[in-house]
Design a protein around this motif. Structure first.
Motif, PDB file in Angstrom:
ATOM      1  N   LEU A  10      49.099   5.646 -11.107  1.00 24.23           N
ATOM      2  CA  LEU A  10      48.051   5.130 -10.239  1.00 24.23           C
ATOM      3  C   LEU A  10      47.443   6.299  -9.476  1.00 24.23           C
ATOM      4  O   LEU A  10      48.126   6.967  -8.701  1.00 24.23           O
ATOM      5  CB  LEU A  10      48.621   4.095  -9.271  1.00 24.23           C
ATOM      6  N   VAL A  53      45.682   4.054 -14.000  1.00 23.26           N
ATOM      7  CA  VAL A  53      44.783   3.180 -13.258  1.00 23.26           C
ATOM      8  C   VAL A  53      44.147   4.018 -12.156  1.00 23.26           C
ATOM      9  O   VAL A  53      44.854   4.579 -11.315  1.00 23.26           O
ATOM     10  CB  VAL A  53      45.533   1.978 -12.644  1.00 23.26           C
ATOM     11  N   ILE A  55      41.925   4.137  -8.823  1.00 25.50           N
ATOM     12  CA  ILE A  55      41.356   3.386  -7.711  1.00 25.50           C
ATOM     13  C   ILE A  55      40.098   4.126  -7.275  1.00 25.50           C
ATOM     14  O   ILE A  55      40.172   5.292  -6.863  1.00 25.50           O
ATOM     15  CB  ILE A  55      42.338   3.277  -6.531  1.00 25.50           C
ATOM     16  N   ALA A 111      45.645  -2.504  -6.579  1.00 27.50           N
ATOM     17  CA  ALA A 111      46.039  -2.336  -7.984  1.00 27.50           C
ATOM     18  C   ALA A 111      47.019  -3.399  -8.459  1.00 27.50           C
ATOM     19  O   ALA A 111      47.466  -3.353  -9.611  1.00 27.50           O
ATOM     20  CB  ALA A 111      46.654  -0.954  -8.184  1.00 27.50           C
TER      21      ALA A 111
END
Length: 257
Positions: A10, A53, A55, A111
């Motif tokens: 992340l 992922v 953000i 997330a």
């Protein structure tokens, strides 16, 4: 190095360029135009992470996708989540006076629908090194319980010769378990010593102090804790235009039980 199960990276990139006046994380500086994120992604792939992922803010969503969708094809699955002012914030707590989201803990919570496996959290604009990713992958491999981790660095290795830095200073027990994290927002080198400038006076810090660079290893259960903690935070601070919900606050609350 391959993991025995899927792991996700992340990347907190919603604040990209806020101080530099541009998207510094996608400006190359390596011998072939590599960015800071490129190095982190490369190290994560080698450590066994198979998904990333990002953000992001809405205005940089397409730029991030254009850069990384094709670049990571066949190596990592790519997903992007927009962190907006309203994300995960109930209507009664939404604040029209805010101009930026609610901090790193809020970014983490955004997330929750994109991650169902153990995951690492990093800043988009910090360099961590391959050993850090390998160590976290090994943690996920060896510890199957509902535990979480902070990748720590020695304070003396993450200072600046060009001004102050902000670091979360950890207190650990004899087994290396994190017992608390104290945010020191103004750490400087003065006369060869490392000093935290606090409102009630200077605090001398050991060069061996273990500090956070916002590199965390979490299980999906963290989202349950984050949602509860963020709800309490909003109840107290939703009228503030500047208050932020940080990951260290969440971690300290979990340690305290």
């Amino acid at each position: 190095m391959n993991s025995t199960g899927p792991m996700t990276l992340l990347v907190l990139a919603a604040g990209m360029g806020s101080r530099a006046g541009g998207l510094k994380q996608v400006e190359g500086f390596g011998p072939h135009g590599e960015t800071i994120m490129d190095y982190s992604l490369f190290d994560a792939v080698r450590a066994g992470f198979s998904k990333v992922v990002f953000i992001v803010r809405q205005e940089i969503l397409e730029m991030v996708r254009d850069r990384y969708d094709s670049r990571l094809a066949g190596r990592m699955n790519v997903d992007c989540v927009v962190q907006s002012l309203q994300s995960c914030v109930p209507p009664p707590y939404q604040n029209a006076d805010r101009v930026k989201p609610w901090g790193t803990g809020h970014a983490l919570l955004c997330a929750q629908d994109a991650i169902q496996e153990p995951f690492a959290v990093i800043n988009a604009d910090d360099f961590y090194g391959r050993e850090a990713f390998d160590a976290l992958a090994e943690f996920f491999r060896q510890d199957s319980a509902d535990t979480h981790a902070m990748v720590g660095y020695r304070l003396q290795d993450v200072l600046s010769q060009h001004g102050s830095v902000s670091r979360g200073c950890g207190n650990t027990d004899s087994q290396g378990h994190l017992r608390s994290l104290v945010e020191r927002v103004t750490i400087v080198i003065e006369n060869g010593a490392i000093v935290a400038k606090e409102t009630d006076g200077d605090v001398l810090l050991s060069p061996e102090t273990i500090v956070s660079m916002n590199f965390w290893g979490f299980r999906p259960s963290i989202f349950r804790h984050a949602a509860a903690s963020f709800g309490e935070f909003l109840a107290q601070h939703h009228q503030s235009a500047k208050a932020e919900f940080y990951i260290p606050k969440l971690v300290n609350e979990m340690i305290a039980g």
